[in-house]
Motif scaffolding. Sequence first.
Motif, PDB file in Angstrom:
ATOM      1  N   ALA A 205      41.659 103.495 -42.517  1.00 21.07           N
ATOM      2  CA  ALA A 205      42.687 103.275 -43.531  1.00 21.07           C
ATOM      3  C   ALA A 205      43.604 102.117 -43.143  1.00 21.07           C
ATOM      4  O   ALA A 205      44.083 101.369 -44.007  1.00 21.07           O
ATOM      5  CB  ALA A 205      43.491 104.547 -43.737  1.00 21.07           C
ATOM      6  N   GLU A 206      43.850 101.953 -41.853  1.00 24.09           N
ATOM      7  CA  GLU A 206      44.728 100.880 -41.404  1.00 24.09           C
ATOM      8  C   GLU A 206      44.166  99.500 -41.724  1.00 24.09           C
ATOM      9  O   GLU A 206      44.921  98.527 -41.831  1.00 24.09           O
ATOM     10  CB  GLU A 206      44.977 101.009 -39.895  1.00 24.09           C
ATOM     11  CG  GLU A 206      45.920 102.130 -39.529  1.00 24.09           C
ATOM     12  CD  GLU A 206      46.124 102.252 -38.041  1.00 24.09           C
ATOM     13  OE1 GLU A 206      47.146 102.856 -37.645  1.00 24.09           O
ATOM     14  OE2 GLU A 206      45.278 101.760 -37.270  1.00 24.09           O
ATOM     15  N   LEU A 207      42.854  99.388 -41.893  1.00 24.23           N
ATOM     16  CA  LEU A 207      42.266  98.101 -42.233  1.00 24.23           C
ATOM     17  C   LEU A 207      42.677  97.644 -43.623  1.00 24.23           C
ATOM     18  O   LEU A 207      42.661  96.445 -43.923  1.00 24.23           O
ATOM     19  CB  LEU A 207      40.735  98.179 -42.149  1.00 24.23           C
ATOM     20  CG  LEU A 207      40.128  98.584 -40.804  1.00 24.23           C
ATOM     21  CD1 LEU A 207      38.617  98.599 -40.899  1.00 24.23           C
ATOM     22  CD2 LEU A 207      40.586  97.658 -39.696  1.00 24.23           C
ATOM     23  N   TYR A 208      43.010  98.582 -44.489  1.00 24.32           N
ATOM     24  CA  TYR A 208      43.286  98.246 -45.882  1.00 24.32           C
ATOM     25  C   TYR A 208      44.721  98.502 -46.312  1.00 24.32           C
ATOM     26  O   TYR A 208      45.205  97.877 -47.254  1.00 24.32           O
ATOM     27  CB  TYR A 208      42.357  99.046 -46.807  1.00 24.32           C
ATOM     28  CG  TYR A 208      40.916  98.681 -46.640  1.00 24.32           C
ATOM     29  CD1 TYR A 208      40.359  97.622 -47.348  1.00 24.32           C
ATOM     30  CD2 TYR A 208      40.097  99.381 -45.753  1.00 24.32           C
ATOM     31  CE1 TYR A 208      39.038  97.264 -47.178  1.00 24.32           C
ATOM     32  CE2 TYR A 208      38.777  99.030 -45.574  1.00 24.32           C
ATOM     33  CZ  TYR A 208      38.247  97.972 -46.301  1.00 24.32           C
ATOM     34  OH  TYR A 208      36.933  97.624 -46.119  1.00 24.32           O
ATOM     35  N   PHE A 209      45.404  99.439 -45.672  1.00 32.03           N
ATOM     36  CA  PHE A 209      46.683  99.884 -46.197  1.00 32.03           C
ATOM     37  C   PHE A 209      47.882  99.575 -45.313  1.00 32.03           C
ATOM     38  O   PHE A 209      48.994  99.897 -45.670  1.00 32.03           O
ATOM     39  CB  PHE A 209      46.644 101.402 -46.468  1.00 32.03           C
ATOM     40  CG  PHE A 209      45.582 101.788 -47.453  1.00 32.03           C
ATOM     41  CD1 PHE A 209      45.752 101.533 -48.803  1.00 32.03           C
ATOM     42  CD2 PHE A 209      44.412 102.399 -47.028  1.00 32.03           C
ATOM     43  CE1 PHE A 209      44.781 101.879 -49.721  1.00 32.03           C
ATOM     44  CE2 PHE A 209      43.428 102.752 -47.937  1.00 32.03           C
ATOM     45  CZ  PHE A 209      43.611 102.498 -49.295  1.00 32.03           C
TER      46      PHE A 209
END
Length: 282
Positions: A205-209
């Motif tokens: 999720a950290e890659l996108y958000f």
Amino acid sequence: MGESMRKTLAVLMVLIVLASGCLGGSNTATSQSSASPASSATTVQPTTHSSAPTTSTTEKPKPSFSPLESLKEIKRFTYTENASVNMTIEMSFANGTQSSNLRILINESGYIDFEKRVAGVNTTTTTLPDNVSVTITTVVLNGTEYVKTPAGTARMNDSLRVWETNPVSVALAVLSSERPVANYTEKGRLVLVYSVQPGVIIPMAELYFTGPKTNITITDATMSLYFENGTFVGAKLAYSVIAVSSMEDPLLGKMTIEQRGEWKGDIRITSINREFEVRPPT
């Protein structure tokens, strides 16, 4: 994913939000990050393979193999992933707030080689309704990470999270630590359904958000693993995400951006233990 790459991607995703006019559960976990939203990528053209099915039956499964051992036998693989995120973005600043709804489409293809520590991933992220697209190509080769974005190509020491966020590594983490909440066959395929701990999902999720000074929370994460003839052939992943970040804008001053979204992804394993050549992006 490397710190420099994630910062670059954060800027790109902020540009997407601005271009779109946005200005803007079960288990739960919260992560703090100082990096950015993102995509990753490959120069490899994966072969085709059957996809994870969408309809189910209630046949009682009779597995004659170990799903865990099947995953451990994968030394290299190619995959494709199609995902979508329905998102609400609310931006608060000194003079008020602004909110928008948008949809993000992610199309990704990748090659992961665990033995040689080589990887290549191509990711295109499209934001609707304004149809703004960003393509990121990332290659890990000889201990170096190459990242090609619309702004150019960066080269850095290998710090990419690809080794923990790729489909096989995630499936291994889930299958090794959890018990399935459902277990059935679907058109001859074994399907194992898991309620996934948020800590497994947060790195993805950290890659996108993520963005500057971001708190990210994951809820209601589930993953279905598909096996056919004793081989891992795909997965489905769904989760809810809340990401709250703060930043300083030259015109608007201090801003708080809250993203609320629901991720749904369909992953296909397109080849296993077939070796491909990976080259730096040009």
